[in-house]
Design a protein around this motif. Structure first.
Motif, PDB file in Angstrom:
ATOM      1  N   HIS A  12       8.645  -3.101  -3.745  1.00  0.00           N
ATOM      2  CA  HIS A  12       8.019  -1.872  -3.259  1.00  0.00           C
ATOM      3  C   HIS A  12       7.025  -1.425  -4.329  1.00  0.00           C
ATOM      4  N   VAL A  13       5.770  -1.311  -3.942  1.00  0.00           N
ATOM      5  CA  VAL A  13       4.714  -0.944  -4.881  1.00  0.00           C
ATOM      6  C   VAL A  13       4.121   0.393  -4.454  1.00  0.00           C
ATOM      7  N   THR A  14       4.028   1.317  -5.389  1.00  0.00           N
ATOM      8  CA  THR A  14       3.377   2.601  -5.157  1.00  0.00           C
ATOM      9  C   THR A  14       2.257   2.741  -6.175  1.00  0.00           C
ATOM     10  N   ILE A  15       1.056   2.955  -5.668  1.00  0.00           N
ATOM     11  CA  ILE A  15      -0.117   3.107  -6.533  1.00  0.00           C
ATOM     12  C   ILE A  15      -0.671   4.503  -6.325  1.00  0.00           C
ATOM     13  N   LYS A  16      -0.784   5.264  -7.409  1.00  0.00           N
ATOM     14  CA  LYS A  16      -1.387   6.592  -7.363  1.00  0.00           C
ATOM     15  C   LYS A  16      -2.689   6.532  -8.138  1.00  0.00           C
ATOM     16  N   PHE A  17      -3.744   7.022  -7.510  1.00  0.00           N
ATOM     17  CA  PHE A  17      -5.046   7.030  -8.158  1.00  0.00           C
ATOM     18  C   PHE A  17      -5.846   8.222  -7.680  1.00  0.00           C
ATOM     19  N   GLN A  18      -6.921   8.487  -8.417  1.00  0.00           N
ATOM     20  CA  GLN A  18      -7.832   9.556  -8.039  1.00  0.00           C
ATOM     21  C   GLN A  18      -9.210   8.950  -7.811  1.00  0.00           C
ATOM     22  N   PRO A  19      -9.750   9.046  -6.583  1.00  0.00           N
ATOM     23  CA  PRO A  19     -11.128   8.588  -6.369  1.00  0.00           C
ATOM     24  C   PRO A  19     -12.085   9.424  -7.217  1.00  0.00           C
ATOM     25  N   ASN A  34     -14.865  10.837  -6.759  1.00  0.00           N
ATOM     26  CA  ASN A  34     -15.599  11.983  -6.229  1.00  0.00           C
ATOM     27  C   ASN A  34     -14.710  13.006  -5.531  1.00  0.00           C
ATOM     28  N   THR A  35     -13.401  12.877  -5.670  1.00  0.00           N
ATOM     29  CA  THR A  35     -12.507  13.856  -5.058  1.00  0.00           C
ATOM     30  C   THR A  35     -11.477  14.325  -6.078  1.00  0.00           C
ATOM     31  N   PRO A  36     -11.057  15.574  -5.975  1.00  0.00           N
ATOM     32  CA  PRO A  36     -10.074  16.078  -6.931  1.00  0.00           C
ATOM     33  C   PRO A  36      -8.628  15.728  -6.563  1.00  0.00           C
ATOM     34  N   ASP A  37      -8.407  15.327  -5.322  1.00  0.00           N
ATOM     35  CA  ASP A  37      -7.045  15.084  -4.855  1.00  0.00           C
ATOM     36  C   ASP A  37      -6.604  13.652  -5.140  1.00  0.00           C
ATOM     37  N   PRO A  38      -5.405  13.470  -5.689  1.00  0.00           N
ATOM     38  CA  PRO A  38      -4.895  12.115  -5.895  1.00  0.00           C
ATOM     39  C   PRO A  38      -4.494  11.474  -4.562  1.00  0.00           C
ATOM     40  N   VAL A  39      -4.516  10.148  -4.547  1.00  0.00           N
ATOM     41  CA  VAL A  39      -4.202   9.375  -3.356  1.00  0.00           C
ATOM     42  C   VAL A  39      -3.061   8.433  -3.707  1.00  0.00           C
ATOM     43  N   LYS A  40      -2.178   8.197  -2.742  1.00  0.00           N
ATOM     44  CA  LYS A  40      -1.040   7.318  -2.966  1.00  0.00           C
ATOM     45  C   LYS A  40      -1.032   6.225  -1.906  1.00  0.00           C
ATOM     46  N   ILE A  41      -0.811   4.984  -2.342  1.00  0.00           N
ATOM     47  CA  ILE A  41      -0.685   3.848  -1.437  1.00  0.00           C
ATOM     48  C   ILE A  41       0.690   3.231  -1.650  1.00  0.00           C
ATOM     49  N   ASP A  42       1.397   2.990  -0.563  1.00  0.00           N
ATOM     50  CA  ASP A  42       2.691   2.312  -0.616  1.00  0.00           C
ATOM     51  C   ASP A  42       2.558   0.950   0.041  1.00  0.00           C
ATOM     52  N   LEU A  43       3.000  -0.089  -0.672  1.00  0.00           N
ATOM     53  CA  LEU A  43       2.965  -1.454  -0.154  1.00  0.00           C
ATOM     54  C   LEU A  43       4.322  -2.104  -0.344  1.00  0.00           C
ATOM     55  N   LYS A 103     -14.177   2.328   8.222  1.00  0.00           N
ATOM     56  CA  LYS A 103     -13.361   3.154   7.342  1.00  0.00           C
ATOM     57  C   LYS A 103     -14.330   3.884   6.424  1.00  0.00           C
ATOM     58  N   LYS A 104     -14.077   5.152   6.167  1.00  0.00           N
ATOM     59  CA  LYS A 104     -14.992   5.935   5.345  1.00  0.00           C
ATOM     60  C   LYS A 104     -14.268   6.592   4.189  1.00  0.00           C
ATOM     61  N   ASP A 105     -14.999   6.765   3.106  1.00  0.00           N
ATOM     62  CA  ASP A 105     -14.584   7.478   1.906  1.00  0.00           C
ATOM     63  C   ASP A 105     -13.230   7.011   1.385  1.00  0.00           C
ATOM     64  N   VAL A 106     -12.217   7.870   1.350  1.00  0.00           N
ATOM     65  CA  VAL A 106     -10.931   7.527   0.750  1.00  0.00           C
ATOM     66  C   VAL A 106     -10.273   6.364   1.487  1.00  0.00           C
ATOM     67  N   GLU A 107     -10.404   6.326   2.789  1.00  0.00           N
ATOM     68  CA  GLU A 107      -9.806   5.218   3.558  1.00  0.00           C
ATOM     69  C   GLU A 107     -10.467   3.891   3.199  1.00  0.00           C
ATOM     70  N   LEU A 112      -6.896   5.195 -12.220  1.00  0.00           N
ATOM     71  CA  LEU A 112      -5.470   4.986 -12.009  1.00  0.00           C
ATOM     72  C   LEU A 112      -4.639   6.086 -12.646  1.00  0.00           C
ATOM     73  N   ILE A 113      -3.644   6.541 -11.914  1.00  0.00           N
ATOM     74  CA  ILE A 113      -2.707   7.536 -12.435  1.00  0.00           C
ATOM     75  C   ILE A 113      -1.376   6.867 -12.744  1.00  0.00           C
ATOM     76  N   ASP A 114      -0.853   6.098 -11.774  1.00  0.00           N
ATOM     77  CA  ASP A 114       0.455   5.473 -11.961  1.00  0.00           C
ATOM     78  C   ASP A 114       0.595   4.279 -11.022  1.00  0.00           C
ATOM     79  N   ILE A 115       1.292   3.261 -11.491  1.00  0.00           N
ATOM     80  CA  ILE A 115       1.664   2.114 -10.662  1.00  0.00           C
ATOM     81  C   ILE A 115       3.154   1.913 -10.845  1.00  0.00           C
ATOM     82  N   SER A 116       3.876   1.947  -9.741  1.00  0.00           N
ATOM     83  CA  SER A 116       5.319   1.766  -9.773  1.00  0.00           C
ATOM     84  C   SER A 116       5.668   0.528  -8.946  1.00  0.00           C
TER      85      SER A 116
END
Length: 137
Positions: A113-120, A122-131, A34-38, A98-102
């Motif tokens: 249901h957990v949603t985590i929004k964060f910004q790595p 070194n990247t400008p784009d936010p990332v979202k993980i759903d668990l 797995k590389k970078d954001v992944e 971290l941007i938001d944790i729901s």
């Protein structure tokens, strides 16, 4: 006569991690990475699902949310889970902001249901993980 200037350095880092599914690459038969954001997403997921005292020589790493999952599904428990997730990511994942944790309780499926929004970093784009977090049966 032109003046020589050094090119500007950009601070771009690259991260890699093993794919814990242990899939083999079709061409090389090596384990896929797995590389970078992944890789960061995998690390976030692993930190959340790790219990304290589970990692050898690092008993402080982990969130202990599995014990919380045995509580009755309620808004209070959701706040406790949200706080535990925020704490473990703030303390042990320096690559994210971290941007938001729901955290939303699902009484019918006895989980959250957990949603985590964060910004790595070194990247400008936010990332979202759903668990979906549920206790083991």
């Amino acid at each position: 006569m032109p003046i020589y200037t050094k090119p500007l350095k950009t601070n771009t880092r690259s991260w890699s991690d093993l794919d814990l599914d242990f899939l083999s690459h079709p061409a090389t038969s090596d384990i896929v990475k797995k590389k970078d954001v992944e890789a960061i997403k995998r690390s976030v997921r692993n930190l959340i699902l790790t219990n304290k005292f589970e990692r050898p020589f690092h008993p402080e790493i982990g969130s202990d949310i599995t014990a919380t999952l045995f509580e009755i599904v309620s808004p209070t428990t959701a706040v406790v889970l949200q706080s535990a997730i925020r704490e473990v990511l703030t303390n042990f994942e320096p690559r994210v902001r971290l941007i938001d944790i729901s955290v939303l309780g699902d009484i019918d499926n006895n989980g959250y249901h957990v949603t985590i929004k964060f910004q790595p970093i070194n990247t400008p784009d936010p990332v979202k993980i759903d668990l979906f977090l549920e206790r083991l049966r």
